[in-house]
Design an enzyme around this catalytic site. Structure first.
Site, PDB file in Angstrom:
ATOM      1  CG  HIS A  54      -1.713  -1.166   1.523  1.00 40.30           C
ATOM      2  ND1 HIS A  54      -1.342  -2.179   2.364  1.00 40.30           N
ATOM      3  CD2 HIS A  54      -3.174  -1.307   1.204  1.00 40.30           C
ATOM      4  CE1 HIS A  54      -2.407  -3.168   2.149  1.00 40.30           C
ATOM      5  NE2 HIS A  54      -3.602  -2.640   1.704  1.00 40.30           N
ATOM      6  CG  ASP A  57       1.702  -0.972   3.456  1.00 40.57           C
ATOM      7  OD1 ASP A  57       0.964  -0.830   4.512  1.00 40.57           O
ATOM      8  OD2 ASP A  57       1.357  -1.917   2.500  1.00 40.57           O
ATOM      9  CG  MET A  88      -1.326  -5.494  -6.767  1.00 41.35           C
ATOM     10  SD  MET A  88      -1.182  -5.004  -5.087  1.00 41.35           S
ATOM     11  CE  MET A  88      -1.306  -6.536  -3.947  1.00 41.35           C
ATOM     12  CD  GLU A 181      -8.135  -7.882  -0.976  1.00 43.52           C
ATOM     13  OE1 GLU A 181      -7.918  -8.369   0.305  1.00 43.52           O
ATOM     14  OE2 GLU A 181      -7.189  -7.275  -1.669  1.00 43.52           O
ATOM     15  CE  LYS A 183     -11.913  -8.891   6.055  1.00 42.00           C
ATOM     16  NZ  LYS A 183     -10.698  -8.058   6.884  1.00 42.00           N
ATOM     17  CD  GLU A 217      -6.877 -12.045   2.094  1.00 39.07           C
ATOM     18  OE1 GLU A 217      -7.177 -12.124   3.197  1.00 39.07           O
ATOM     19  OE2 GLU A 217      -6.692 -10.805   1.590  1.00 39.07           O
ATOM     20  CG  HIS A 220     -11.036 -11.181   2.323  1.00 40.39           C
ATOM     21  ND1 HIS A 220     -10.472 -10.048   1.542  1.00 40.39           N
ATOM     22  CD2 HIS A 220     -10.400 -11.500   3.462  1.00 40.39           C
ATOM     23  CE1 HIS A 220      -9.634  -9.558   2.513  1.00 40.39           C
ATOM     24  NE2 HIS A 220      -9.528 -10.261   3.496  1.00 40.39           N
ATOM     25  CG  ASP A 245      -4.785 -11.140  -1.768  1.00 41.18           C
ATOM     26  OD1 ASP A 245      -3.547 -10.914  -2.783  1.00 41.18           O
ATOM     27  OD2 ASP A 245      -4.981  -9.775  -1.257  1.00 41.18           O
ATOM     28  CG  ASP A 255      -9.099 -11.484   7.276  1.00 34.62           C
ATOM     29  OD1 ASP A 255      -8.726 -12.751   7.036  1.00 34.62           O
ATOM     30  OD2 ASP A 255      -8.656 -10.583   6.548  1.00 34.62           O
ATOM     31  CG  ASP A 257      -5.044 -12.073   7.169  1.00 35.56           C
ATOM     32  OD1 ASP A 257      -5.427 -12.475   6.202  1.00 35.56           O
ATOM     33  OD2 ASP A 257      -5.084 -10.980   7.569  1.00 35.56           O
ATOM     34  CG  ASP A 293      -3.227 -10.266   2.377  1.00 34.67           C
ATOM     35  OD1 ASP A 293      -2.877  -9.848   3.402  1.00 34.67           O
ATOM     36  OD2 ASP A 293      -4.256  -9.437   1.819  1.00 34.67           O
TER      37      ASP A 293
END
Length: 395
Positions: A54, A57, A88, A181, A183, A217, A220, A245, A255, A257, A293
């Site tokens: 991002h 980030d 990406m 994306e 979710k 993802e 998600h 993802d 979530d 992850d 991700d």
């Protein structure tokens, strides 16, 4: 098959994954901030193909122009030194308090304008970095209270934002595609475009939908109780699987992850089977990065972070080995034939046959023996048992 990854495997990681410090709604960070330059060098050392990010980030929200240029210079030098790619880029429209009611769909018009401008500036950065995909995750686009939004207007504003971004990409001649994306929830109670199906339907309403696809993802879709492999299959069938993802999730909850394959292992196997082997009867194949991700456990230090990055790649390669062996097994091919998997690839109508022709075919209706057809044994459990045996390495 070696489980030592190489750039040819096209494994990529978000900077926000290995760089996650462990802060969550119930506790502060358990790790220090990770220098993006170190992340680039370490991922390259582990055999990754690329890194994604991002905007914030990499570049703090309030960075000066001089600070921005210094950060980008150091980051680009690390990319040059290691050969790591940036396939990406995405935009953070969720962390700063200004986005507490969303970016593209905020009830405040000035915030919507700021969010869209932020995205357009980040598209320029993505193009400069050589990215091919621009992901849009609307984490704050949604509501907790149904009366707080004009839902039609919110979808209009979402369409306006995505179409403006896509039109900008075309006007600038960038080699970029947008991937939405989905979710279902978290951080908002209900997020707009919650599933792959919602995303596909939304894209059909866009002016520039030809360069807009999806970035599904694992967790998600599974948070919504859906089958991830089915979701990516439909996106692939629609030729809208622009990015993916991968992570792990155990059921309908927050979530998680987790590391890929550390949640629903059988689902992960069939996901890799689809990505690597494609549809049994042919069709579109996914050729993009295998992007992880996930969040390294907050119980670990940075040794554990890098172990978790390696675990994602190892899990994928192990599952790839099992999936390739599964499809190559003559017994599996025979079982697929018995189960009618290949028969499903045959058109229901004969070549040139019309609906009227079918209605006049007595063998297909009046003369059809439904009782006899109902006796067919599809042997799906046998086929699935073969898949599980391959997954467990017992064949």
């Amino acid at each position: 098959m070696s489980v030592q990854p190489t750039p040819a495997d096209h494994f990529t990681f978000g900077l926000w994954t290995v760089g996650w410090t462990g802060a969550d709604p119930f506790g502060v960070a358990t790790r220090k901030n990770l220098d993006p330059v170190e992340a680039v060098h370490k991922l390259a050392e582990l055999g990754a193909y690329g890194i994604t990010f991002h905007d914030n980030d990499l570049i703090p929200f309030d960075a000066t122009e001089a600070e921005r240029e210094k950060i980008l210079g150091d980051f680009n030098q690390a990319l040059k030194d290691t050969g790591l790619k940036v396939p990406m880029v995405t935009t953070n429209l969720f962390s700063h308090p200004v986005f507490k009611d969303g970016g593209f769909t905020s009830n405040d018009r000035s915030i919507r304008r700021f969010a869209l401008a932020k995205v357009l500036h980040n598209i320029d950065l993505a193009a400069e970095m050589g990215a091919e995909t621009f992901v849009m995750w609307g984490g704050r686009e949604g509501s907790e209270y149904d009366g707080s939004k004009d839902l039609a207007a919110a979808l209009d504003r979402m369409r306006e934002g995505v179409d403006t971004a896509a039109g900008y990409i075309k006007d600038k001649g960038y080699n970029l595609r947008i991937a939405l994306e989905p979710k279902p929830n978290e951080p908002r109670g209900d997020i707009f475009l919650p599933t792959v199906g919602h995303g596909l339907a939304f894209i059909e309403q866009l002016e520039h939908g030809d360069i807009v696809g999806l970035n599904p993802e694992t967790g998600h879709e599974q948070m919504a109780g859906l089958n991830f492999t089915h979701g990516i299959a439909q996106a692939l069938w629609a030729e809208k699987l622009f990015h993916i993802d991968l992570n792990g999730q155990r059921g309908i909850k927050y979530d998680q992850d987790l590391v890929f394959g550390h949640g629903d292992l059988t689902s992960a196997f069939f996901t890799v089977d689809l990505l690597e082997n494609g549809f049994p009867n042919g069709g579109p194949k996914y050729t993009g990065p295998r992007h992880f991700d996930y969040k390294p456990s907050r119980t670990d230090g940075y040794d554990g972070v890098w172990d978790s990055a390696k675990a994602n790649m190892s899990m994928y390669l192990l599952l790839k080995e099992r999936a390739l062996a599964f499809r190559a097994d003559p017994e599996v091919q025979e079982a697929m034939k018995t189960s009618g998997v290949f028969e499903l690839g045959e058109t229901t109508l004969n070549a040139g046959e019309s609906a009227a022709d079918l209605m006049n075919d007595s063998a297909s209706f009046a003369g059809f023996d439904a009782e006899a057809a109902a006796e067919r044994n599809f042997a799906f459990i046998r086929l699935n048992q073969l898949a599980i045996e391959h997954l467990l390495g017992s064949r």
